[in-house]
Design a protein around this motif. Structure first.
Motif, short mmCIF file in Angstrom:
data_model
loop_
_atom_site.label_atom_id
_atom_site.label_comp_id
_atom_site.label_asym_id
_atom_site.label_seq_id
_atom_site.Cartn_x
_atom_site.Cartn_y
_atom_site.Cartn_z
N HIS B 71 1.03 -1.23 -0.03
CA HIS B 71 -0.04 -0.07 0.18
C HIS B 71 0.96 1.26 0.06
N PRO B 72 1.57 1.67 -1.16
CA PRO B 72 2.52 2.62 -1.32
C PRO B 72 1.87 4.12 -0.57
N ASN B 73 2.52 4.62 0.37
CA ASN B 73 2.24 5.97 0.79
C ASN B 73 3.35 6.65 1.18
N ARG B 74 3.16 8.00 1.42
CA ARG B 74 4.20 8.81 1.91
C ARG B 74 3.86 9.28 3.29
N GLN B 75 4.90 9.40 4.35
CA GLN B 75 4.76 10.07 5.33
C GLN B 75 4.97 11.35 5.66
N LYS B 76 4.11 12.35 6.07
CA LYS B 76 4.55 13.52 6.18
C LYS B 76 4.22 13.92 7.66
N GLY B 77 4.96 13.95 8.57
CA GLY B 77 4.55 14.39 10.10
C GLY B 77 3.68 13.18 10.68
N ASN B 78 2.66 13.62 10.84
CA ASN B 78 1.62 12.60 11.70
C ASN B 78 0.46 12.14 10.55
N VAL B 79 1.08 12.70 9.20
CA VAL B 79 0.02 12.22 8.19
C VAL B 79 0.34 11.13 7.31
N LEU B 80 -0.59 10.31 6.89
CA LEU B 80 -0.07 9.18 5.80
C LEU B 80 -0.82 9.56 4.62
N ILE B 81 0.16 9.90 3.47
CA ILE B 81 -0.73 10.15 2.16
C ILE B 81 -0.29 8.90 1.20
N GLY B 82 -1.72 8.64 0.75
CA GLY B 82 -1.40 7.66 -0.34
C GLY B 82 -0.72 7.83 -1.77
N THR B 83 -0.04 7.03 -2.15
CA THR B 83 0.62 7.56 -3.61
C THR B 83 0.28 6.57 -4.68
N LYS B 84 0.72 6.74 -5.74
CA LYS B 84 0.58 5.97 -7.06
C LYS B 84 -1.07 5.83 -7.19
N GLY B 85 -1.69 6.97 -7.45
CA GLY B 85 -3.15 6.76 -7.48
C GLY B 85 -4.07 6.70 -6.33
N ASN B 86 -3.46 6.60 -5.42
CA ASN B 86 -4.36 6.47 -4.00
C ASN B 86 -4.63 7.68 -3.29
N PRO B 87 -5.67 8.31 -3.45
CA PRO B 87 -6.01 9.79 -3.05
C PRO B 87 -6.13 9.73 -1.59
N SER B 140 -4.40 -1.14 9.39
CA SER B 140 -5.66 -1.59 8.95
C SER B 140 -6.60 -0.46 8.51
N LEU B 141 -6.59 0.67 9.45
CA LEU B 141 -7.58 1.65 8.94
C LEU B 141 -7.11 2.39 7.72
N PHE B 142 -5.72 2.42 7.35
CA PHE B 142 -5.21 2.93 6.12
C PHE B 142 -5.72 2.22 4.89
N ILE B 143 -5.65 0.81 5.17
CA ILE B 143 -6.12 -0.24 4.07
C ILE B 143 -7.52 0.14 4.00
N ILE B 144 -8.57 0.19 4.96
CA ILE B 144 -9.95 0.22 4.86
C ILE B 144 -10.10 1.43 4.26
N GLY B 145 -9.46 2.61 4.71
CA GLY B 145 -9.84 4.02 4.03
C GLY B 145 -9.31 4.07 2.56
N SER B 146 -8.47 3.10 2.33
CA SER B 146 -8.02 3.50 0.75
C SER B 146 -9.10 2.43 0.02
N GLY B 147 -9.42 1.44 0.37
CA GLY B 147 -10.20 0.45 -0.55
C GLY B 147 -11.74 0.26 -0.19
N TYR B 148 -12.41 1.12 0.97
CA TYR B 148 -13.74 0.84 1.38
C TYR B 148 -14.37 2.17 1.52
N SER B 149 -15.62 1.98 1.71
CA SER B 149 -16.44 3.16 1.76
C SER B 149 -16.10 4.07 3.05
N HIS B 150 -16.56 5.28 3.21
CA HIS B 150 -16.30 6.14 4.31
C HIS B 150 -17.20 5.63 5.35
N GLU B 151 -18.21 4.90 5.30
CA GLU B 151 -19.04 4.23 6.52
C GLU B 151 -18.19 3.22 7.15
N THR B 152 -17.59 2.43 6.25
CA THR B 152 -17.03 1.37 6.81
C THR B 152 -15.72 1.80 7.44
#
Lengths: 194, 195
Positions: B71-87, B140-152
Protein backbone atom coordinates in the motif's frame (compact mmCIF):
# COMPACT_ATOMS: atom_id res chain seq x y z
CA UNK A 1 -8.97 -11.05 48.80
CA UNK A 2 -5.85 -13.19 48.96
CA UNK A 3 -3.26 -13.59 46.18
CA UNK A 4 -4.58 -17.08 45.59
CA UNK A 5 -8.11 -15.72 45.09
CA UNK A 6 -6.80 -12.98 42.79
CA UNK A 7 -4.85 -15.48 40.70
CA UNK A 8 -7.99 -17.62 40.36
CA UNK A 9 -10.31 -14.66 39.68
CA UNK A 10 -8.10 -13.07 37.00
CA UNK A 11 -7.86 -16.46 35.24
CA UNK A 12 -11.63 -17.04 35.39
CA UNK A 13 -12.46 -13.55 34.11
CA UNK A 14 -9.90 -13.86 31.32
CA UNK A 15 -11.44 -17.14 30.16
CA UNK A 16 -15.00 -15.84 30.53
CA UNK A 17 -14.04 -12.68 28.63
CA UNK A 18 -13.17 -14.80 25.61
CA UNK A 19 -16.01 -17.28 26.02
CA UNK A 20 -18.92 -15.00 26.90
CA UNK A 21 -17.80 -11.35 27.02
CA UNK A 22 -16.59 -11.05 23.45
CA UNK A 23 -19.53 -12.85 21.78
CA UNK A 24 -21.96 -10.78 23.90
CA UNK A 25 -20.11 -7.62 22.91
CA UNK A 26 -20.27 -8.56 19.21
CA UNK A 27 -23.99 -9.26 19.48
CA UNK A 28 -24.55 -5.95 21.30
CA UNK A 29 -22.59 -4.12 18.56
CA UNK A 30 -24.71 -5.78 15.87
CA UNK A 31 -27.95 -4.88 17.68
CA UNK A 32 -26.71 -1.33 18.30
CA UNK A 33 -26.14 -0.78 14.58
CA UNK A 34 -29.40 -2.36 13.37
CA UNK A 35 -31.61 0.00 15.31
CA UNK A 36 -30.51 -0.43 18.90
CA UNK A 37 -28.88 3.01 18.95
CA UNK A 38 -32.14 4.67 17.87
CA UNK A 39 -34.07 2.63 20.41
CA UNK A 40 -31.67 3.47 23.25
CA UNK A 41 -31.76 7.17 22.24
CA UNK A 42 -35.58 7.24 22.35
CA UNK A 43 -35.51 5.50 25.73
CA UNK A 44 -32.85 7.87 27.08
CA UNK A 45 -34.96 10.85 26.07
CA UNK A 46 -37.42 10.20 28.93
CA UNK A 47 -34.92 10.45 31.85
CA UNK A 48 -33.04 13.20 30.00
CA UNK A 49 -36.23 15.27 29.83
CA UNK A 50 -36.85 14.70 33.53
CA UNK A 51 -33.29 15.32 34.70
CA UNK A 52 -32.48 18.27 32.41
CA UNK A 53 -35.86 19.87 32.86
CA UNK A 54 -34.91 23.48 32.12
CA UNK A 55 -34.32 22.98 28.43
CA UNK A 56 -35.99 21.20 25.55
CA UNK A 57 -34.42 17.99 24.33
CA UNK A 58 -35.51 16.03 21.26
CA UNK A 59 -34.23 12.91 19.52
CA UNK A 60 -34.46 12.21 15.78
CA UNK A 61 -33.12 8.67 15.59
CA UNK A 62 -29.45 9.62 15.24
CA UNK A 63 -28.89 12.69 17.38
CA UNK A 64 -30.20 14.56 20.37
CA UNK A 65 -30.97 18.22 19.93
CA UNK A 66 -30.51 20.38 22.99
CA UNK A 67 -32.37 23.69 22.70
CA UNK A 68 -30.61 26.79 24.00
CA UNK A 69 -32.85 29.81 24.64
CA UNK A 70 -31.30 33.00 23.24
CA UNK A 71 -31.29 36.34 25.01
CA UNK A 72 -32.85 38.11 22.02
CA UNK A 73 -35.61 35.52 21.73
CA UNK A 74 -35.92 32.18 19.93
CA UNK A 75 -33.76 29.12 20.43
CA UNK A 76 -30.70 27.53 18.90
CA UNK A 77 -30.05 23.79 18.87
CA UNK A 78 -26.90 21.95 19.93
CA UNK A 79 -26.42 18.43 18.61
CA UNK A 80 -25.18 15.28 20.38
CA UNK A 81 -24.70 12.10 18.31
CA UNK A 82 -26.18 9.00 19.97
CA UNK A 83 -23.35 6.90 18.53
CA UNK A 84 -20.97 8.51 21.03
CA UNK A 85 -22.58 6.23 23.61
CA UNK A 86 -21.78 3.05 21.67
CA UNK A 87 -18.62 2.01 23.54
CA UNK A 88 -20.07 2.39 27.03
CA UNK A 89 -22.95 0.17 25.99
CA UNK A 90 -20.72 -2.50 24.47
CA UNK A 91 -18.35 -2.46 27.44
CA UNK A 92 -21.12 -2.85 29.98
CA UNK A 93 -22.57 -5.80 28.03
CA UNK A 94 -19.11 -7.39 27.68
CA UNK A 95 -18.26 -7.02 31.37
CA UNK A 96 -21.68 -8.19 32.48
CA UNK A 97 -21.36 -11.32 30.33
CA UNK A 98 -17.79 -11.98 31.46
CA UNK A 99 -18.56 -11.63 35.16
CA UNK A 100 -19.13 -14.80 37.17
CA UNK A 101 -22.56 -14.35 38.80
CA UNK A 102 -23.31 -16.23 42.02
CA UNK A 103 -26.99 -16.76 41.07
CA UNK A 104 -29.61 -15.66 38.55
CA UNK A 105 -31.04 -13.29 41.14
CA UNK A 106 -27.64 -11.68 41.70
CA UNK A 107 -27.21 -11.34 37.92
CA UNK A 108 -30.59 -9.59 37.54
CA UNK A 109 -29.78 -7.27 40.41
CA UNK A 110 -26.42 -6.38 38.88
CA UNK A 111 -28.08 -5.81 35.50
CA UNK A 112 -30.57 -3.44 37.11
CA UNK A 113 -27.82 -1.42 38.80
CA UNK A 114 -25.78 -1.39 35.56
CA UNK A 115 -28.72 -0.02 33.60
CA UNK A 116 -29.47 2.58 36.24
CA UNK A 117 -25.88 3.88 36.33
CA UNK A 118 -25.65 3.70 32.54
CA UNK A 119 -28.75 5.86 32.15
CA UNK A 120 -27.48 8.37 34.72
CA UNK A 121 -24.07 8.51 33.11
CA UNK A 122 -25.44 8.90 29.57
CA UNK A 123 -27.78 11.70 30.61
CA UNK A 124 -24.90 13.38 32.48
CA UNK A 125 -22.66 13.07 29.41
CA UNK A 126 -25.34 14.48 27.12
CA UNK A 127 -25.86 17.39 29.50
CA UNK A 128 -22.22 18.23 30.21
CA UNK A 129 -21.17 18.10 26.54
CA UNK A 130 -24.06 20.30 25.41
CA UNK A 131 -23.76 22.66 28.37
CA UNK A 132 -20.01 23.17 27.86
CA UNK A 133 -20.78 24.12 24.25
CA UNK A 134 -23.65 26.38 25.35
CA UNK A 135 -21.43 28.45 27.64
CA UNK A 136 -18.34 28.21 25.40
CA UNK A 137 -16.78 30.75 23.03
CA UNK A 138 -17.69 28.99 19.76
CA UNK A 139 -21.43 29.12 20.41
CA UNK A 140 -21.18 32.76 21.58
CA UNK A 141 -19.33 33.66 18.36
CA UNK A 142 -21.99 31.95 16.26
CA UNK A 143 -24.71 33.95 18.00
CA UNK A 144 -22.65 37.17 17.96
CA UNK A 145 -22.71 37.38 21.75
CA UNK A 146 -19.92 38.95 23.80
CA UNK A 147 -18.00 36.19 25.56
CA UNK A 148 -15.63 36.23 28.51
CA UNK A 149 -13.98 33.26 30.17
CA UNK A 150 -14.85 32.52 33.78
CA UNK A 151 -13.80 30.01 36.45
CA UNK A 152 -17.16 28.26 36.00
CA UNK A 153 -16.54 27.79 32.27
CA UNK A 154 -13.06 26.40 32.98
CA UNK A 155 -14.49 23.90 35.46
CA UNK A 156 -17.24 22.80 33.07
CA UNK A 157 -14.78 22.60 30.13
CA UNK A 158 -12.44 20.35 32.15
CA UNK A 159 -15.25 18.10 33.33
CA UNK A 160 -16.55 17.84 29.74
CA UNK A 161 -13.07 17.05 28.41
CA UNK A 162 -12.56 14.35 31.05
CA UNK A 163 -15.98 12.93 30.22
CA UNK A 164 -15.02 12.78 26.53
CA UNK A 165 -11.75 11.05 27.45
CA UNK A 166 -13.74 8.44 29.40
CA UNK A 167 -16.63 8.19 26.96
CA UNK A 168 -14.41 7.38 23.98
CA UNK A 169 -12.75 4.44 25.69
CA UNK A 170 -13.45 3.50 29.27
CA UNK A 171 -16.74 4.76 30.69
CA UNK A 172 -18.29 1.27 30.72
CA UNK A 173 -15.80 0.22 33.42
CA UNK A 174 -16.73 2.75 36.14
CA UNK A 175 -20.41 2.15 35.33
CA UNK A 176 -19.94 -1.61 35.85
CA UNK A 177 -17.75 -1.06 38.94
CA UNK A 178 -20.34 1.18 40.60
CA UNK A 179 -23.08 -1.30 39.77
CA UNK A 180 -20.98 -4.08 41.31
CA UNK A 181 -20.45 -2.15 44.56
CA UNK A 182 -24.11 -1.17 44.89
CA UNK A 183 -25.28 -4.63 43.93
CA UNK A 184 -23.04 -6.32 46.51
CA UNK A 185 -24.33 -3.97 49.22
CA UNK A 186 -28.01 -4.45 48.45
CA UNK A 187 -27.67 -8.17 47.88
CA UNK A 188 -26.04 -8.72 51.27
CA UNK A 189 -28.58 -6.45 52.96
CA UNK A 190 -31.48 -8.52 51.66
CA UNK A 191 -29.90 -11.79 52.77
CA UNK A 192 -29.33 -10.38 56.24
CA UNK A 193 -32.98 -9.33 56.49
CA UNK A 194 -34.28 -12.82 55.87
CA UNK B 1 -35.49 -3.81 59.75
CA UNK B 2 -31.92 -2.75 59.19
CA UNK B 3 -31.00 -0.01 61.63
CA UNK B 4 -28.28 2.66 61.43
CA UNK B 5 -25.85 0.53 63.46
CA UNK B 6 -26.17 -2.36 61.01
CA UNK B 7 -25.47 -0.05 58.08
CA UNK B 8 -22.37 1.43 59.75
CA UNK B 9 -20.95 -1.97 60.61
CA UNK B 10 -21.68 -3.17 57.07
CA UNK B 11 -19.71 -0.22 55.67
CA UNK B 12 -16.91 -0.91 58.14
CA UNK B 13 -16.71 -4.58 57.26
CA UNK B 14 -16.88 -3.68 53.55
CA UNK B 15 -13.98 -1.28 54.03
CA UNK B 16 -11.99 -3.87 55.99
CA UNK B 17 -12.68 -6.64 53.49
CA UNK B 18 -12.01 -4.59 50.36
CA UNK B 19 -9.23 -2.31 51.63
CA UNK B 20 -6.72 -3.23 48.83
CA UNK B 21 -9.46 -2.81 46.20
CA UNK B 22 -10.47 0.59 47.58
CA UNK B 23 -6.80 1.59 47.61
CA UNK B 24 -6.49 0.40 43.99
CA UNK B 25 -9.50 2.47 42.88
CA UNK B 26 -8.24 5.58 44.70
CA UNK B 27 -4.68 5.41 43.33
CA UNK B 28 -5.99 4.55 39.86
CA UNK B 29 -8.45 7.48 39.85
CA UNK B 30 -5.84 9.98 41.07
CA UNK B 31 -3.31 8.79 38.48
CA UNK B 32 -5.93 8.97 35.75
CA UNK B 33 -6.89 12.52 36.72
CA UNK B 34 -3.28 13.71 36.88
CA UNK B 35 -2.26 12.09 33.60
CA UNK B 36 -5.41 13.42 31.93
CA UNK B 37 -4.37 16.96 32.93
CA UNK B 38 -0.85 16.25 31.66
CA UNK B 39 -1.77 14.91 28.22
CA UNK B 40 -4.23 17.75 27.64
CA UNK B 41 -1.54 20.30 28.48
CA UNK B 42 -0.39 22.00 25.25
CA UNK B 43 3.33 21.88 26.08
CA UNK B 44 3.20 18.15 26.90
CA UNK B 45 1.02 17.48 23.84
CA UNK B 46 3.49 19.25 21.52
CA UNK B 47 6.75 18.07 23.05
CA UNK B 48 5.92 14.50 24.14
CA UNK B 49 2.69 13.21 22.57
CA UNK B 50 3.25 14.57 19.06
CA UNK B 51 6.71 12.95 18.61
CA UNK B 52 5.20 9.61 19.74
CA UNK B 53 2.39 10.08 17.19
CA UNK B 54 4.91 10.86 14.43
CA UNK B 55 7.01 7.81 15.37
CA UNK B 56 3.93 5.56 15.22
CA UNK B 57 2.96 7.07 11.84
CA UNK B 58 6.48 6.39 10.58
CA UNK B 59 6.31 2.71 11.58
CA UNK B 60 2.83 2.34 10.04
CA UNK B 61 4.10 3.93 6.81
CA UNK B 62 7.08 1.54 6.67
CA UNK B 63 4.88 -1.53 7.14
CA UNK B 64 2.32 -0.32 4.59
CA UNK B 65 5.09 0.28 2.01
CA UNK B 66 6.53 -3.19 2.56
CA UNK B 67 6.21 -5.78 -0.26
CA UNK B 68 3.78 -7.83 1.87
CA UNK B 69 1.07 -5.17 2.24
CA UNK B 70 1.80 -3.20 -0.96
CA UNK B 71 0.00 0.00 0.00
CA UNK B 72 2.34 2.71 -1.27
CA UNK B 73 2.24 5.85 0.81
CA UNK B 74 4.28 8.83 1.94
CA UNK B 75 4.58 9.96 5.54
CA UNK B 76 4.54 13.67 6.35
CA UNK B 77 4.67 14.28 10.10
CA UNK B 78 1.60 12.61 11.54
CA UNK B 79 -0.14 12.26 8.15
CA UNK B 80 -0.12 9.22 5.87
CA UNK B 81 -0.63 10.18 2.22
CA UNK B 82 -1.53 7.54 -0.36
CA UNK B 83 0.64 7.54 -3.51
CA UNK B 84 0.48 5.90 -6.99
CA UNK B 85 -3.16 6.81 -7.61
CA UNK B 86 -4.41 6.40 -4.04
CA UNK B 87 -6.03 9.71 -3.01
CA UNK B 88 -6.58 8.64 0.62
CA UNK B 89 -4.93 10.71 3.38
CA UNK B 90 -5.05 9.79 7.05
CA UNK B 91 -4.08 12.06 9.91
CA UNK B 92 -3.03 10.27 13.08
CA UNK B 93 -4.21 12.54 15.86
CA UNK B 94 -3.01 12.74 19.43
CA UNK B 95 -5.84 10.53 20.69
CA UNK B 96 -5.24 7.89 17.97
CA UNK B 97 -1.72 6.96 19.04
CA UNK B 98 -2.64 4.66 21.89
CA UNK B 99 -1.17 6.99 24.50
CA UNK B 100 -4.48 7.53 26.31
CA UNK B 101 -5.19 3.81 26.45
CA UNK B 102 -1.67 2.99 27.60
CA UNK B 103 -2.04 5.59 30.37
CA UNK B 104 -5.02 3.63 31.70
CA UNK B 105 -3.02 0.40 31.41
CA UNK B 106 -0.04 1.89 33.26
CA UNK B 107 -2.25 3.51 35.91
CA UNK B 108 -3.89 0.14 36.58
CA UNK B 109 -0.49 -1.54 36.94
CA UNK B 110 0.88 1.18 39.21
CA UNK B 111 -2.25 0.97 41.38
CA UNK B 112 -2.18 -2.81 41.75
CA UNK B 113 -0.65 -3.81 45.11
CA UNK B 114 2.27 -5.94 43.86
CA UNK B 115 6.01 -5.26 44.34
CA UNK B 116 7.58 -3.42 41.41
CA UNK B 117 10.30 -6.05 40.82
CA UNK B 118 7.48 -8.53 40.04
CA UNK B 119 5.33 -6.38 37.84
CA UNK B 120 7.85 -4.27 35.89
CA UNK B 121 8.60 -7.03 33.35
CA UNK B 122 4.93 -7.69 32.70
CA UNK B 123 4.23 -3.96 32.41
CA UNK B 124 6.92 -3.74 29.70
CA UNK B 125 5.58 -6.79 27.83
CA UNK B 126 1.99 -5.53 28.07
CA UNK B 127 3.01 -2.07 26.90
CA UNK B 128 4.86 -3.49 23.88
CA UNK B 129 1.94 -5.78 22.96
CA UNK B 130 -0.47 -2.94 23.32
CA UNK B 131 1.47 -0.67 20.96
CA UNK B 132 1.81 -3.48 18.44
CA UNK B 133 -1.98 -3.78 18.41
CA UNK B 134 -2.25 -0.03 17.97
CA UNK B 135 0.11 -0.20 14.96
CA UNK B 136 -2.13 -2.91 13.50
CA UNK B 137 -5.04 -0.54 14.02
CA UNK B 138 -3.35 2.33 12.13
CA UNK B 139 -2.27 0.04 9.28
CA UNK B 140 -5.70 -1.58 8.91
CA UNK B 141 -7.45 1.82 9.02
CA UNK B 142 -5.28 3.06 6.15
CA UNK B 143 -6.07 -0.06 4.12
CA UNK B 144 -9.82 0.23 4.87
CA UNK B 145 -9.82 3.95 4.10
CA UNK B 146 -8.03 3.35 0.78
CA UNK B 147 -10.30 0.58 -0.48
CA UNK B 148 -13.67 0.75 1.23
CA UNK B 149 -16.52 3.19 1.82
CA UNK B 150 -16.43 6.09 4.26
CA UNK B 151 -19.09 4.37 6.44
CA UNK B 152 -16.92 1.26 6.75
CA UNK B 153 -13.95 3.40 7.75
CA UNK B 154 -16.07 5.26 10.36
CA UNK B 155 -17.34 1.97 11.84
CA UNK B 156 -13.83 0.54 12.14
CA UNK B 157 -12.42 3.82 13.43
CA UNK B 158 -15.13 4.73 15.96
CA UNK B 159 -16.35 1.37 17.14
CA UNK B 160 -14.42 -1.72 16.12
CA UNK B 161 -10.86 -0.66 16.90
CA UNK B 162 -11.75 1.36 19.95
CA UNK B 163 -13.64 -1.60 21.40
CA UNK B 164 -10.88 -3.98 20.35
CA UNK B 165 -8.21 -1.84 22.02
CA UNK B 166 -10.18 -1.66 25.25
CA UNK B 167 -10.71 -5.43 25.29
CA UNK B 168 -7.08 -6.11 24.35
CA UNK B 169 -5.90 -3.78 27.14
CA UNK B 170 -8.21 -5.50 29.63
CA UNK B 171 -7.05 -8.92 28.40
CA UNK B 172 -3.36 -7.99 28.63
CA UNK B 173 -3.88 -6.49 32.09
CA UNK B 174 -5.74 -9.57 33.36
CA UNK B 175 -3.15 -11.90 31.84
CA UNK B 176 -0.20 -10.00 33.32
CA UNK B 177 -1.96 -9.61 36.70
CA UNK B 178 -2.67 -13.36 36.67
CA UNK B 179 0.97 -14.19 35.91
CA UNK B 180 2.23 -11.90 38.68
CA UNK B 181 -0.24 -13.13 41.33
CA UNK B 182 0.32 -16.77 40.25
CA UNK B 183 4.07 -16.43 40.88
CA UNK B 184 3.35 -14.83 44.23
CA UNK B 185 1.17 -17.82 45.20
CA UNK B 186 3.90 -20.28 44.04
CA UNK B 187 6.52 -18.36 46.08
CA UNK B 188 4.25 -18.39 49.15
CA UNK B 189 3.75 -22.16 48.77
CA UNK B 190 7.52 -22.72 48.51
CA UNK B 191 8.05 -20.64 51.65
CA UNK B 192 5.42 -22.66 53.52
CA UNK B 193 7.06 -25.94 52.44
CA UNK B 194 10.52 -24.81 53.51
CA UNK B 195 9.34 -23.74 56.99
Amino acid sequence: MTDREYAALSRVILIRLGLFGLPAGMLAAYLWYVGGAAWWGSFLLIPAKILIFWTEIAFNGREFTYAVPLELGGTSALVYQVNQLNLTFLEFVTLFAAWQHSSAKAAFKLLGWCLLWLIFYHVFSLFIQCYSLEIGPDFANQQHIMWESSWWFRVVKNVAAFDKFLLRFWAGFPVFGLALVFSSFTFKAKRKKS
Amino acid sequence: MIDQKDNTSRFKSFHRKYRPEIKFVLIFSILLGVSFKLVYNKTVADSVILPITIAETYVASLVLNSPILKHPNRQKGNVLIGTKGNPFRMEVRNNCNGVYESIVFLAAFIAIQIPWRRKIGWVAIGFLLFHMVNEMRLISLFIIGSGYSHETFVFFHETFWQYALVIVTLGIFLFCAHQVSKHQVIDANKLEEST
